[in-house]
Design a protein around this motif. Structure first.
Motif: not given
Lengths: 483, 95
Positions: A24, A26-29, A38-43, A46, A48
């Motif tokens: 992604k 800004f993140s690594t999923s 919701n299996t390609k989620a990261d904090p 999400l 958080l």
């Protein structure tokens, strides 16, 4: 005061292209399409508490490529902003986008109209993150709920904003298809509107011809095919024109295109929904692009569709039509070039690709990259046809078999005994037999009806199970008839 | 006062917050003080200064395009008040 007033549309397009990165923005999923919800989620995606976005470098490179390919100036410094709004598919409550200082500005592409070349300006290209997906319609959704899947949240996008330079739905179509070609050639987006990896919104207004000031515009959304964009624009231009001619006024609003019903429906207006209160995102530092970095990316750019089309005409002496069809898809163009190299006859390669190959690929339901017959294998087949080992008609049948079984052309020909009969003695016998069976046709030919020869060739071909060398049959027939 | 109750109401509405009348009056007063404080900046001549986009003098903080395993669907959903078939269930968002 009822002198006839003519109206002209003014159209600007906003195109979102999903970038083909692994992870992604800004993140690594994973940024891959689909999967269980919701299996390609990261904090980070999400939203958080306490997490920090870190920019994916590849995303910047992809945006630079697009900027260079569309004649933009790439900004030495660009920054990210928060676009604030509440929607359940955006857990943070804001979308990270670019507002002031986007990564690319002031570009253009040229489209080919019947009246000549037309330049369409590109205002800007900026980076942003995609939102998640809301599910409303499935049978398992209760009447009081909306379901949210964040897999798509944070998938990198570029938004390409055109100047309001477009004047007809057809120009919009040409602009959009060229944007699609460019992103595909650059390998930064798969350009599939039906699957949503390329999305297009349109701003459209009409004004009396000759007036400089723009009319009130509406925004069209939800057009998920290239022809859909053209149709939706035609619909909306006609609606606005009729409204004004009838003494009414266009209301600024967002319309959703309904392709099945062929009409655009107003979205229920949300007050202040456009007050996004952009501000610089304090979690992200500026992106600085040096001239060295920009040069590196420029040098890595592939040949673009317009240039390639021109080269196909000059280098391979192909008709403009062939060049257009062959370069529409980068991978088809690659296939053609490899084939032309192997078989040594660019026009024959072009004919095979445009007709037989594209038909088989379409029937297979996949892309040309998954196609069973390699350019090398097809090149071998074309050479067999050129040498006269098999005739063209048999060649096409062999090709169809290669496409389904993946077998080698030579093997199919040997196995099925398809080799062309080029033995003049053997063919002469067949020809004489046909002539004996068709005295009426022979008489007609002798009376000057030249076209009868076609029928007679056909009879010989039939008698040989299609294997005869038609050119040779023709020659022998003429010799025999001349006796 | 330059920040009015109407401004407070607009921002509150955008942020989906509800306030009593007394709270709005108080917020307007506080916001006005903050804005007045920022006004002080106008006393400085900033014509020849480049805009600062970030308080730290950093740029190009990147990561390579590599994926790491996502968190499980169960973890992703564990704070959700309501779940349906692996989805977050939220109050209906369109009519």
């Amino acid at each position: 005061m009822s002198t006839e007033v003519k109206y002209e549309p003014v159209i600007g397009l906003e195109v979102h292209a999903q970038l083909l990165t692994k992870s992604k923005i800004f993140s690594t999923s994973s940024a891959a399409f689909g999967g269980e919800p919701n299996t390609k989620a990261d904090p980070v995606c999400l939203g958080l508490p306490g997490v920090l976005p870190v920019l994916n470098k590849q995303v910047v490179v992809f945006a630079m490529r697009m900027g260079l390919a569309t004649n933009c100036s790439v900004a030495p410094i660009s920054i990210f902003a928060r676009k604030n709004y509440f929607y359940p598919d955006l857990p943070k409550g804001y979308q990270i986008s670019q507002f002031e200082e986007p990564i690319c500005e002031h570009g253009h592409i040229d489209v080919e109209l019947e009246s000549g070349r037309k330049r369409i300006g590109i205002t800007r290209i900026h980076l942003e993150e995609d939102a998640g997906k809301s599910v409303h319609a499935e049978s398992f959704v209760a009447s009081d709920e909306t379901l949210v899947d964040v897999n798509r949240c944070g998938v990198p996008l570029i938004e390409i904003v055109s100047e309001p330079d477009i004047r007809t739905p057809h120009e919009a179509y040409l602009y959009l298809t060229q944007i699609k070609q460019i992103v595909q050639y650059l390998g930064i987006c798969d350009g599939n509107m039906e699957e949503g990896s390329l999305r297009c919104d349109a701003n459209v207004s009409v004004r009396p011809v000759g007036r400089e000031r723009f009319g009130v515009k509406t925004e069209l959304k939800n057009m998920n095919s290239f022809r859909g964009v053209e149709k939706a624009l035609e619909y909306e231009i006609e609606r606005q024109t009729r409204l004004i001619e009838g003494g009414g006024e266009v209301v600024q609003q967002t319309l959703l295109w309904d392709a099945d019903r062929g009409e655009a429906i107003a979205m229920r207006g949300k007050e202040d929904s456009h007050d996004y209160r952009y501000f610089t995102d304090p979690d992200l530092v500026p992106v600085k692009i040096s001239s060295t970095w920009l040069d590196e990316v420029r040098e890595s750019l592939p040949e673009l569709p317009t240039a390639r089309k021109g080269r196909f005409v000059s280098e391979y002496s192909l008709p403009a039509y062939d060049a257009e069809v062959l370069t529409d898809d980068r991978h088809v163009a690659d296939y053609f070039e490899q084939l032309a190299e192997v078989c040594g006859d660019p026009k024959a390669a072009s004919n095979w690709v445009m007709v037989e190959v594209l038909r088989q690929v379409k029937e297979s339901g996949g892309g040309i990259r998954d196609f069973e017959v390699s350019p090398a294998a097809l090149g071998k087949l074309i050479k067999l046809v050129q040498k006269g080992d098999i005739n063209l008609k048999t060649g096409k049948a062999v090709f169809a078999e290669m496409a389904t079984t993946g077998a080698d052309a030579g093997d199919i020909i040997a196995q099925k005994g398809l080799a062309q009969i080029s033995d003049a003695g053997e063919l002469a016998g067949q020809v004489r037999e046909v002539l004996q069976q068709n005295p009426g046709e022979v008489a007609k030919f002798k009376a000057g009806k030249e076209q009868v020869i076609g029928f007679l060739v056909g009879q010989v071909m039939r008698a040989t199970g299609g294997k005869a060398n038609p050119k040779l049959v023709n020659e022998i027939l003429r010799e025999e008839l001349a006796r | 006062m330059s920040v009015t109750i109407r401004d407070v109401e607009k921002v509150a509405q955008l942020a989906k917050l509800d306030f009593s009348h007394d709270q709005k009056v108080e917020l307007a007063r506080q916001l006005d003080e903050i804005v007045a404080y920022m006004e002080k900046l106008r006393e400085l001549d900033t014509d020849d200064l480049q805009a600062t986009f970030h308080v730290q003098d950093l740029d190009n903080v990147f990561r390579d395009d590599e994926t790491k395993p996502s968190i499980s669907q169960e973890s992703a959903l564990q704070n959700a008040p309501r779940v349906n078939r692996g989805y977050f269930s939220v109050p209906k968002a369109i009519g």
